[in-house]
Design an enzyme around this catalytic site. Structure first.
Site, mmCIF file in Angstrom:
data_model
loop_
_atom_site.group_PDB
_atom_site.id
_atom_site.type_symbol
_atom_site.label_atom_id
_atom_site.label_comp_id
_atom_site.label_asym_id
_atom_site.label_seq_id
_atom_site.Cartn_x
_atom_site.Cartn_y
_atom_site.Cartn_z
ATOM 1 N N HIS A 221 0.500 0.363 -33.761
ATOM 2 C CA HIS A 221 0.155 1.151 -32.580
ATOM 3 C C HIS A 221 0.775 0.598 -31.304
ATOM 4 C CE1 HIS A 221 -1.876 4.294 -30.406
ATOM 5 N NE2 HIS A 221 -2.143 3.399 -29.486
ATOM 6 N N TYR A 225 3.689 1.800 -27.714
ATOM 7 C CA TYR A 225 3.754 1.453 -26.296
ATOM 8 C C TYR A 225 4.968 0.591 -25.985
ATOM 9 C CZ TYR A 225 -0.544 3.883 -25.806
ATOM 10 O OH TYR A 225 -1.477 4.888 -25.797
ATOM 11 N N HIS A 372 3.253 15.105 -33.849
ATOM 12 C CA HIS A 372 2.846 14.281 -32.702
ATOM 13 C C HIS A 372 3.825 13.137 -32.499
ATOM 14 C CE1 HIS A 372 0.522 11.642 -30.113
ATOM 15 N NE2 HIS A 372 0.599 10.698 -31.034
ATOM 16 N N PHE A 373 4.213 12.514 -33.579
ATOM 17 C CA PHE A 373 5.144 11.388 -33.537
ATOM 18 C C PHE A 373 6.482 11.829 -32.945
ATOM 19 C CE2 PHE A 373 7.841 8.158 -35.685
ATOM 20 C CZ PHE A 373 7.140 7.025 -35.316
ATOM 21 N N HIS A 374 6.912 13.033 -33.307
ATOM 22 C CA HIS A 374 8.184 13.529 -32.794
ATOM 23 C C HIS A 374 8.086 13.949 -31.318
ATOM 24 C CE1 HIS A 374 9.514 13.501 -36.974
ATOM 25 N NE2 HIS A 374 10.745 13.701 -36.531
ATOM 26 N N ARG A 437 2.083 15.622 -45.069
ATOM 27 C CA ARG A 437 3.300 14.939 -44.639
ATOM 28 C C ARG A 437 3.859 14.115 -45.804
ATOM 29 N NH1 ARG A 437 1.283 9.766 -41.062
ATOM 30 N NH2 ARG A 437 3.526 9.648 -40.706
ATOM 31 N N ARG A 438 5.077 13.614 -45.619
ATOM 32 C CA ARG A 438 5.715 12.704 -46.576
ATOM 33 C C ARG A 438 5.870 13.322 -47.962
ATOM 34 N NH1 ARG A 438 1.870 7.648 -44.853
ATOM 35 N NH2 ARG A 438 3.197 6.720 -43.245
#
Length: 545
Positions: A221, A225, A372-374, A437-438
């Protein structure tokens, strides 16, 4: 008069940037093919697996591209703001870190291409890769540590010769970013060195799966950041100069970075809300700490838009949103990071969903999470990095950002935004329908439910193709920047507005902030880790490819 960038430092920065762009391009090829395979549009040739591409895509873009670009950017900022040139020690540590990270990247990519490390970028146990893949990760992490020591050495040298002075804001932010990285990577270093390498070599028979995943997310996580903080550096310090404005508040900027340091690490359990073996109380505690990270994000949003509005009104803007017309929309140095800022609004909202126990139960392990990651790293962060590259490459090479290259940059950013609208939007939509996913292309034995996902998969493939076109334009722009006419470009560093409050000296009491950060980590992780070490179940390794 524009100050020339130190040539030796320029070579160090440029080496990091070009390595990052090469990793981005290779990872982009894998990403495009991956999206097309999942939609059923293409079939991979024999010998190339979908999950092999997925692993290469994640490692190259999420780990390699970001780490190399960030370190290059940080070194440029330390050189410019702390004396005008790196010290010999800092420069040597920078090159040593670059060499180790480059060696680790090469070894890791070879293992993935040989299909000996198809374990995705999270390398979850009990999937077992070649031990040399884990050694590659060690080289990458240790190399980044050396680079971080170079940043600290430059800062320490400046402080010794400038006693009593407040450090430049860009340099302060760089130190906080690398300090957070040094603390966060202790988790991944521990699990790789003490668990994965002995297990993969066969020195031990089993691995504690829960412990390994917990140590990964202790790192995983704050990794987000680590990507975002250099983007914040650009938003806070670089963009105000580009638009002709001033930084709204030095103190608020430093406060937001200190809060990110404190609250970005002890929150890994919100990635493990559906994982058994972790007591609900500890998940609750880390979810609370996760929501504390919203505070520096809101501080950032307030500060940035205050800067934009004050700058616009100083140019005669009237009305509630008249200042928007005064922003330099045709300057790629502004346009790219600003689009990243806008996308970060829905990206942050999606993060709140993922960190909420009840809502995470709906979207966990679906394409929503990938979408979200993208939005976060692949759009907000990537667009900001693209914007940085358009001025940083000319600065360190003594070239000019011509009007033609600027127009190419605008085209590249627009293509990226459109491609990500298709890709990430489709991922969010199909994720809400339960699309996992995946997973490789499958109709789930012609399940009626999976039929509803197929249009989204096609849209994802369209987005992947558009994104790859954007990457091609980006590579052309990079080559163009390297061959642009000779000249001097300004390293854009904003000044603080005259009416800003004085910055408290407490922000540079590093011992205090490290101690508080360590205390939060100890509170959040000590007892859960003791339970995992004492009661965790071991698993043998599996190779599913």
């Amino acid at each position: 008069m524009i100050q020339s960038f130190d040539r030796k430092d320029g070579r160090l920065v440029l080496a990091h940037l070009l390595f990052a762009y090469a990793a981005l391009f290779l990872g982009g090829i894998c990403g495009m093919l991956q999206s097309m395979v999942r939609s059923g549009s293409v079939t991979l040739p024999a010998g190339i697996g979908y999950y092999q591409l997925l692993t290469a895509h994640g490692v190259l873009m999420a780990l390699v591209f970001t780490t190399f670009f960030i370190i290059g950017f940080l070194y440029s900022g330390m050189s410019r703001t702390l004396g005008g040139a790196l010290t010999g020690v800092s420069r040597k540590l920078g090159w040593a870190g670059f060499a180790l990270m480059g060696a680790g990247t090469a070894l890791g990519v070879v293992m993935v291409l040989l299909n000996k490390a198809t374990v995705l970028y999270t390398f979850y146990a009990p999937l077992k890769a070649s031990p040399y893949f884990y050694i590659a990760l060690v080289l990458l992490v240790v190399g980044s540590w050396l680079s971080g020591y170079g940043v600290f050495a430059q800062y320490r040298t400046w402080r010794r010769t400038n006693r009593g002075k407040l450090s430049p804001l860009l340099a302060f932010m760089g130190v906080v970013t690398m300090l957070m990285w040094q603390i966060a990577t202790l988790g991944v270093a521990a699990t790789v060195l003490l668990q994965f390498i002995p297990w993969s070599f066969g020195w031990v028979d089993t691995i504690n799966v829960l412990l390994s995943r917990t140590l990964f997310w202790y790192f995983g996580h704050p990794l987000v950041y680590f990507w975002l903080m250099p983007a914040y550096m650009c938003w806070y310090v670089i963009v105000p100069k580009i638009i002709g404005g001033k930084i709204y508040s030095d103190a608020l900027a430093r406060l937001s970075f200190i809060l990110l340091l404190l609250f970005s690490i002890p929150v890994g359990f919100h990635h493990q809300l559906m994982e058994p073996g972790i007591a609900p109380f500890w998940k609750f505690l880390q979810v609370v700490l996760t929501f504390m990270v919203v505070v520096p994000s809101l501080i950032t949003a307030f500060s940035l838009f205050a800067t934009f509005e004050l700058s616009g009104r100083a140019r005669g803007a009237t009305g509630l949103f008249g200042w928007l017309k005064k922003l330099p929309w045709r300057d790629v140095r502004f346009f790219a990071p600003f689009m990243g800022m806008l996308v970060f609004i829905p990206a942050g909202a999606g993060g709140l969903v993922n960190a909420s126990n009840q809502m995470d139960a709906v979207v966990h392990n679906t394409l929503w999470v990938t979408g979200h990651f993208h939005l976060t790293v692949a759009t907000s962060v990537a667009l900001t990095f693209f914007g940085i590259g358009y001025w940083l490459i000319p600065v360190v090479t003594g070239r000019r950002l011509t009007a033609r290259l600027n127009r190419i940059g605008i085209l590249q950013v627009v293509l990226w935004c459109v491609g990500m609208l298709f890709m990430s939007g489709s991922m969010h939509g199909s994720g809400l329908l339960g699309d996992p996913r995946r997973t490789d292309y499958t109709t789930y034995n012609d399940s009626p439910e999976s039929v509803l996902w197929m249009p989204y998969h096609v849209a994802m493939a369209i987005g992947g193709i558009i994104l790859f076109l954007s990457l091609i334009v980006l590579m052309c722009a990079v080559v163009g920047l390297l061959r642009a006419p000779r000249g001097e470009e300004e390293y854009p560093i904003g000044e603080v507005i005259d009416t800003a409050e004085k910055t408290p000296r407490v922000f540079e009491r590093w011992g205090l902030w490290v101690a508080i950060s360590a205390a939060l980590i100890v509170i959040a992780y000590t007892l859960p880790l003791i339970d995992m070490i004492g009661g965790g179940k071991g698993s043998p390794g599996y190779k599913m490819w």
